[in-house]
Design a protein around this motif. Structure first.
Motif, PDB file in Angstrom:
ATOM      1  N   PRO A  75       0.819  -1.210   0.000  1.00 38.64           N
ATOM      2  CA  PRO A  75       0.000   0.000   0.000  1.00 38.64           C
ATOM      3  C   PRO A  75       0.853   1.260   0.000  1.00 38.64           C
ATOM      4  CG  PRO A  75      -0.564  -1.435   1.855  1.00 38.64           C
ATOM      5  CD  PRO A  75       0.629  -2.025   1.192  1.00 38.64           C
ATOM      6  N   VAL A  76       0.303   2.297  -0.600  1.00 37.33           N
ATOM      7  CA  VAL A  76       1.061   3.545  -0.741  1.00 37.33           C
ATOM      8  C   VAL A  76       1.528   4.083   0.607  1.00 37.33           C
ATOM      9  CG1 VAL A  76      -1.047   4.954  -0.863  1.00 37.33           C
ATOM     10  CG2 VAL A  76       1.060   5.822  -1.844  1.00 37.33           C
ATOM     11  N   LYS A  77       0.750   3.847   1.659  1.00 37.10           N
ATOM     12  CA  LYS A  77       1.152   4.377   2.970  1.00 37.10           C
ATOM     13  C   LYS A  77       2.484   3.768   3.455  1.00 37.10           C
ATOM     14  CE  LYS A  77      -2.073   1.559   5.843  1.00 37.10           C
ATOM     15  NZ  LYS A  77      -1.469   0.278   5.839  1.00 37.10           N
ATOM     16  N   ASN A  78       2.818   2.587   2.995  1.00 36.84           N
ATOM     17  CA  ASN A  78       4.084   1.967   3.420  1.00 36.84           C
ATOM     18  C   ASN A  78       5.266   2.347   2.527  1.00 36.84           C
ATOM     19  OD1 ASN A  78       1.820   0.499   4.327  1.00 36.84           O
ATOM     20  ND2 ASN A  78       3.067  -1.283   4.774  1.00 36.84           N
ATOM     21  N   ILE A  79       4.935   2.826   1.319  1.00 38.92           N
ATOM     22  CA  ILE A  79       5.995   3.041   0.330  1.00 38.92           C
ATOM     23  C   ILE A  79       7.025   4.088   0.781  1.00 38.92           C
ATOM     24  CG2 ILE A  79       6.450   3.951  -2.015  1.00 38.92           C
ATOM     25  CD1 ILE A  79       5.218   1.213  -2.130  1.00 38.92           C
ATOM     26  N   VAL A  80       6.522   5.244   1.231  1.00 39.38           N
ATOM     27  CA  VAL A  80       7.433   6.341   1.558  1.00 39.38           C
ATOM     28  C   VAL A  80       8.383   5.921   2.679  1.00 39.38           C
ATOM     29  CG1 VAL A  80       7.605   8.724   2.365  1.00 39.38           C
ATOM     30  CG2 VAL A  80       5.798   8.078   0.764  1.00 39.38           C
ATOM     31  N   GLU A  81       7.830   5.300   3.715  1.00 39.91           N
ATOM     32  CA  GLU A  81       8.662   4.884   4.843  1.00 39.91           C
ATOM     33  C   GLU A  81       9.723   3.868   4.396  1.00 39.91           C
ATOM     34  OE1 GLU A  81       6.934   2.395   7.734  1.00 39.91           O
ATOM     35  OE2 GLU A  81       8.379   2.960   9.283  1.00 39.91           O
ATOM     36  N   ARG A  82       9.309   2.961   3.522  1.00 40.45           N
ATOM     37  CA  ARG A  82      10.259   1.951   3.046  1.00 40.45           C
ATOM     38  C   ARG A  82      11.384   2.571   2.234  1.00 40.45           C
ATOM     39  NH1 ARG A  82       8.121  -3.700   0.877  1.00 40.45           N
ATOM     40  NH2 ARG A  82       6.876  -4.374   2.642  1.00 40.45           N
ATOM     41  N   VAL A  83      11.002   3.482   1.334  1.00 38.25           N
ATOM     42  CA  VAL A  83      12.005   4.042   0.425  1.00 38.25           C
ATOM     43  C   VAL A  83      12.935   5.010   1.155  1.00 38.25           C
ATOM     44  CG1 VAL A  83      12.309   5.520  -1.608  1.00 38.25           C
ATOM     45  CG2 VAL A  83      10.619   3.678  -1.648  1.00 38.25           C
ATOM     46  N   VAL A  84      12.345   5.857   1.993  1.00 35.30           N
ATOM     47  CA  VAL A  84      13.162   6.871   2.670  1.00 35.30           C
ATOM     48  C   VAL A  84      14.101   6.218   3.697  1.00 35.30           C
ATOM     49  CG1 VAL A  84      13.054   8.957   4.113  1.00 35.30           C
ATOM     50  CG2 VAL A  84      11.530   8.724   2.154  1.00 35.30           C
ATOM     51  N   GLY A  85      13.701   5.075   4.244  1.00 38.41           N
ATOM     52  CA  GLY A  85      14.537   4.374   5.232  1.00 38.41           C
ATOM     53  C   GLY A  85      15.531   3.417   4.596  1.00 38.41           C
ATOM     54  N   ARG A  86      15.520   3.322   3.279  1.00 39.55           N
ATOM     55  CA  ARG A  86      16.419   2.369   2.604  1.00 39.55           C
ATOM     56  C   ARG A  86      17.855   2.870   2.616  1.00 39.55           C
ATOM     57  NH1 ARG A  86      14.540   0.046  -2.980  1.00 39.55           N
ATOM     58  NH2 ARG A  86      14.325   2.215  -3.588  1.00 39.55           N
TER      59      ARG A  86
ATOM     60  N   ASP B  35      17.855   9.299  -5.028  1.00 36.18           N
ATOM     61  CA  ASP B  35      16.428   9.410  -5.383  1.00 36.18           C
ATOM     62  C   ASP B  35      15.528   8.781  -4.317  1.00 36.18           C
ATOM     63  OD1 ASP B  35      17.207   6.802  -5.982  1.00 36.18           O
ATOM     64  OD2 ASP B  35      16.088   6.682  -7.864  1.00 36.18           O
ATOM     65  N   ASP B  36      16.092   8.383  -3.197  1.00 38.17           N
ATOM     66  CA  ASP B  36      15.281   7.815  -2.112  1.00 38.17           C
ATOM     67  C   ASP B  36      14.856   8.880  -1.095  1.00 38.17           C
ATOM     68  OD1 ASP B  36      15.107   5.261  -3.086  1.00 38.17           O
ATOM     69  OD2 ASP B  36      16.610   4.395  -1.760  1.00 38.17           O
ATOM     70  N   THR B  37      14.530  10.060  -1.577  1.00 37.50           N
ATOM     71  CA  THR B  37      14.066  11.129  -0.683  1.00 37.50           C
ATOM     72  C   THR B  37      12.554  11.216  -0.793  1.00 37.50           C
ATOM     73  OG1 THR B  37      14.244  12.719  -2.452  1.00 37.50           O
ATOM     74  CG2 THR B  37      16.173  12.472  -1.027  1.00 37.50           C
ATOM     75  N   GLU B  38      11.942  11.869   0.190  1.00 41.98           N
ATOM     76  CA  GLU B  38      10.483  11.928   0.216  1.00 41.98           C
ATOM     77  C   GLU B  38       9.925  12.603  -1.043  1.00 41.98           C
ATOM     78  OE1 GLU B  38       8.932  12.682   4.049  1.00 41.98           O
ATOM     79  OE2 GLU B  38       6.872  12.710   3.302  1.00 41.98           O
ATOM     80  N   ASP B  39      10.550  13.709  -1.463  1.00 41.98           N
ATOM     81  CA  ASP B  39      10.069  14.410  -2.663  1.00 41.98           C
ATOM     82  C   ASP B  39      10.101  13.515  -3.880  1.00 41.98           C
ATOM     83  OD1 ASP B  39       9.689  16.693  -1.380  1.00 41.98           O
ATOM     84  OD2 ASP B  39      11.468  17.749  -2.154  1.00 41.98           O
TER      85      ASP B  39
END
Ligand code: AMP
Length: 207
Positions: free
Chosen positions: A116-127, A155-159
């Motif tokens: 789900p999209v809600k998990n995506i940002v946390e996963r990517v930014v914490g990678r 490219d793993d930033t929130e923006d």
């Protein structure tokens, strides 16, 4: 076997592909990794890739397809491959079929890792990535061993992740019916531990 790992950024495609390499004895082909390597080497081509990647935009199809054509002729990919982050558009999907057909091969399965999209940002930014081995970690879910110097992809930033996710929805996901029409799509829940998701993928592949 030629297998596609599909899904939004941060779905776990690269992580699960790395596990499948040993099991299936075929290489992982990640267009993102290949373009990052070109970027690092500072070639003209690498600079072109960078101009798209740093904004989270898709690299134009012709460039990605040319890269794939070359990669598929390498001996380690003679028996099959795990495609990670490719195809990302309908054009790329059609081009991949043409390339494989020339080699007398075809896609056996496409696994969509659903997150789900809600998990995506946390996963990517914490990678985080170990630049030496390419191994990825997550600061919370899969922390790197203490003492290991890890880096964050630019490219793993929130923006940038928002832009990448929108690109997935607008250009990549619409390629799914192309595979659905042939009964090749297996949807796998990508939320869970790395081992749980790996088990689900193995079940979906029947391996
Ligand atoms: P990835 O490592 O798969 O997350 O890809 C990182 C970035 O590389 C993407 O945001 C795109 O800018 C570019 N990229 C990787 N694979 C492709 C592809 N198949 N088509 C277009 N752009 C790609």
């Amino acid at each position: 076997m030629d297998l596609i790992l599909f899904g939004p950024p941060g779905a776990g495609k690269g992580t699960q592909a790395a596990r499948l390499i040993d099991l299936l004895e075929i290489p992982q082909i990640s267009t993102g990794d290949m373009m990052r390597a070109a970027r690092k080497s500072g070639t003209e081509l690498g600079k072109k890739f960078d101009s798209y990647m740093s904004d989270g935009k898709l690299v134009p199809d012709e460039m990605v397809i040319a890269l794939m054509e070359e990669r598929l002729t390498q001996p380690d990919a003679a028996k099959g491959a795990i495609f990670d982050g490719f195809p990302r558009t309908q054009n790329q999907a059609e081009a991949l079929d043409v390339l494989l057909e020339k080699l007398g091969r075809k896609i056996s399965k496409l696994v969509v890792l659903e997150v789900p999209v809600k998990n995506i940002v946390e996963r990517v930014v914490g990678r985080r990535v170990d630049p030496a081995s390419g191994q990825t970690y997550h600061i919370r879910y899969n922390p790197p061993p203490s003492g290991l110097e890890v880096i964050q992809r630019s490219d793993d930033t929130e923006d940038v992740v928002h832009q990448r996710y929108e690109g997935y929805k607008a250009k990549t996901e619409p390629a799914l019916p192309y595979y659905e029409a042939r009964g090749l799509v297996a949807r796998v829940d990508g939320v869970g531990s790395l081992d749980e998701v790996f088990e689900r993928i193995k079940n979906a592949l029947g391996v």
